[in-house]
Design a protein around this motif. Sequence first.
Motif, PDB file in Angstrom:
ATOM      1  N   ASP A 192       0.810  -1.222   0.000  1.00 22.42           N
ATOM      2  CA  ASP A 192       0.000   0.000   0.000  1.00 22.42           C
ATOM      3  C   ASP A 192       0.847   1.277   0.000  1.00 22.42           C
ATOM      4  O   ASP A 192       0.293   2.379   0.026  1.00 22.42           O
ATOM      5  CB  ASP A 192      -0.920   0.032   1.230  1.00 22.42           C
ATOM      6  CG  ASP A 192      -1.943  -1.078   1.208  1.00 22.42           C
ATOM      7  OD1 ASP A 192      -2.513  -1.335   0.132  1.00 22.42           O
ATOM      8  OD2 ASP A 192      -2.179  -1.699   2.265  1.00 22.42           O
ATOM      9  N   VAL A 193       2.171   1.153  -0.038  1.00 23.81           N
ATOM     10  CA  VAL A 193       3.039   2.331   0.075  1.00 23.81           C
ATOM     11  C   VAL A 193       2.693   3.379  -0.972  1.00 23.81           C
ATOM     12  O   VAL A 193       2.429   4.558  -0.657  1.00 23.81           O
ATOM     13  CB  VAL A 193       4.527   1.932  -0.045  1.00 23.81           C
ATOM     14  CG1 VAL A 193       5.410   3.175  -0.230  1.00 23.81           C
ATOM     15  CG2 VAL A 193       4.975   1.163   1.192  1.00 23.81           C
ATOM     16  N   GLU A 194       2.708   2.994  -2.246  1.00 20.64           N
ATOM     17  CA  GLU A 194       2.474   3.969  -3.314  1.00 20.64           C
ATOM     18  C   GLU A 194       1.038   4.488  -3.309  1.00 20.64           C
ATOM     19  O   GLU A 194       0.790   5.632  -3.697  1.00 20.64           O
ATOM     20  CB  GLU A 194       2.804   3.349  -4.682  1.00 20.64           C
ATOM     21  CG  GLU A 194       4.282   3.084  -4.885  1.00 20.64           C
ATOM     22  CD  GLU A 194       4.744   1.753  -4.295  1.00 20.64           C
ATOM     23  OE1 GLU A 194       5.934   1.443  -4.391  1.00 20.64           O
ATOM     24  OE2 GLU A 194       3.891   1.024  -3.732  1.00 20.64           O
ATOM     25  N   LEU A 195       0.104   3.668  -2.890  1.00 19.35           N
ATOM     26  CA  LEU A 195      -1.288   4.114  -2.767  1.00 19.35           C
ATOM     27  C   LEU A 195      -1.357   5.302  -1.815  1.00 19.35           C
ATOM     28  O   LEU A 195      -2.015   6.314  -2.098  1.00 19.35           O
ATOM     29  CB  LEU A 195      -2.153   2.967  -2.254  1.00 19.35           C
ATOM     30  CG  LEU A 195      -3.660   3.218  -2.204  1.00 19.35           C
ATOM     31  CD1 LEU A 195      -4.264   3.131  -3.602  1.00 19.35           C
ATOM     32  CD2 LEU A 195      -4.356   2.208  -1.280  1.00 19.35           C
ATOM     33  N   LEU A 196      -0.662   5.188  -0.684  1.00 19.68           N
ATOM     34  CA  LEU A 196      -0.654   6.266   0.299  1.00 19.68           C
ATOM     35  C   LEU A 196       0.082   7.490  -0.233  1.00 19.68           C
ATOM     36  O   LEU A 196      -0.314   8.631   0.038  1.00 19.68           O
ATOM     37  CB  LEU A 196       0.002   5.792   1.597  1.00 19.68           C
ATOM     38  CG  LEU A 196      -0.665   4.607   2.312  1.00 19.68           C
ATOM     39  CD1 LEU A 196       0.069   4.301   3.610  1.00 19.68           C
ATOM     40  CD2 LEU A 196      -2.139   4.874   2.589  1.00 19.68           C
ATOM     41  N   GLU A 197       1.133   7.269  -0.987  1.00 14.71           N
ATOM     42  CA  GLU A 197       1.944   8.391  -1.469  1.00 14.71           C
ATOM     43  C   GLU A 197       1.241   9.217  -2.534  1.00 14.71           C
ATOM     44  O   GLU A 197       1.495  10.416  -2.670  1.00 14.71           O
ATOM     45  CB  GLU A 197       3.277   7.869  -1.996  1.00 14.71           C
ATOM     46  CG  GLU A 197       4.165   7.314  -0.886  1.00 14.71           C
ATOM     47  CD  GLU A 197       5.522   6.858  -1.381  1.00 14.71           C
ATOM     48  OE1 GLU A 197       5.645   6.579  -2.588  1.00 14.71           O
ATOM     49  OE2 GLU A 197       6.455   6.795  -0.559  1.00 14.71           O
ATOM     50  N   VAL A 198       0.352   8.594  -3.291  1.00 14.16           N
ATOM     51  CA  VAL A 198      -0.391   9.329  -4.323  1.00 14.16           C
ATOM     52  C   VAL A 198      -1.493  10.187  -3.708  1.00 14.16           C
ATOM     53  O   VAL A 198      -1.824  11.261  -4.222  1.00 14.16           O
ATOM     54  CB  VAL A 198      -0.971   8.337  -5.353  1.00 14.16           C
ATOM     55  CG1 VAL A 198      -2.013   9.000  -6.237  1.00 14.16           C
ATOM     56  CG2 VAL A 198       0.144   7.753  -6.206  1.00 14.16           C
ATOM     57  N   ALA A 199      -2.055   9.728  -2.606  1.00 12.33           N
ATOM     58  CA  ALA A 199      -3.200  10.418  -1.999  1.00 12.33           C
ATOM     59  C   ALA A 199      -2.791  11.665  -1.231  1.00 12.33           C
ATOM     60  O   ALA A 199      -1.708  11.727  -0.651  1.00 12.33           O
ATOM     61  CB  ALA A 199      -3.933   9.456  -1.071  1.00 12.33           C
ATOM     62  N   GLY A 200      -3.689  12.628  -1.210  1.00 13.60           N
ATOM     63  CA  GLY A 200      -3.437  13.836  -0.432  1.00 13.60           C
ATOM     64  C   GLY A 200      -3.591  13.617   1.054  1.00 13.60           C
ATOM     65  O   GLY A 200      -2.967  14.287   1.871  1.00 13.60           O
TER      66      GLY A 200
END
Length: 292
Positions: A245-253
């Motif tokens: 989920d790392v990149e999922l979190l990084e894309v989100a504001g």
Amino acid sequence: MTTSIETDQVHSPRPWTSLLQDSAVLAPVRLVACDMDGTLLEEDGSVPGPFWGMVRALQEKGIKFVPSSGRQLATLQHLFTPASGLSFVAENGAIVEADGDVVFRHTLDQSAVDQLIDRVRELQTEGTDAAVMVCGSDMAYMESTEAHHQAAAMPYYRHFTVVPDVKDVTTDVLKVAVYVGNAAAEMTDELRAVSGDACRTVHSAPHWVDVMNIDTNKGRGLQELMDIQGLDSSEVLAIGDFMNDVELLEVAGVACVVANAHPDLAAHADYVIPANTDHGVLQLLDRLLQVV
């Protein structure tokens, strides 16, 4: 927008109470991208009952809920049958469906697929409890006839079949999923070395390691969906619990982890919310509905 945290920096997500008090953070949100296992779902893999009313309320307010998972697209579609009009980020971002249409698909090089299959077979010969799953867009294929391997696959792959030789499968491969009975985290590095630089290898669940195209991740899938729907990162909230989920979190504001998340994921989150066993996602959705 949440950014990657350098390894020499100390970062801790802010507590749940802080998010409850700061309604301005949630007010712009128009899309919620949420992991499934260990995040939204109950311990038995079911969707919490109150979710269905909440997702309808979100849709009435113009907010999209997007299941974002390592699970197969068909599995997510079935799991969320009671809710209409959802979009999905499936297979760890290798395939994205928006409003009933597949809008993004990322495939894996066949040579990498073959190398992984060969290595898993070697591991089996060496006595390791392992199995390989080759995942296409509509069907996943496994050659193991072991009951516990098939049972481990069922929650994630609604459409899978057992074949004599997965190398004989002729389909575009989105992902190779490797079941490891013990020490899956440690096996991740070995499989990463086998698959090479053109692949991305992640420990996606306690007994599973997923190998995909190097550019495939949940964040990439979410970004494709955001671009199609004309959304900025400030309008997106993501929730996760595991290292895929790392990149999922990084894309989100707004990036949230549940209290039961993998400890290393905290470095990529803005807030920590209650655990899935305490229905943290439902509590967050309830708060979102109050402020939008």
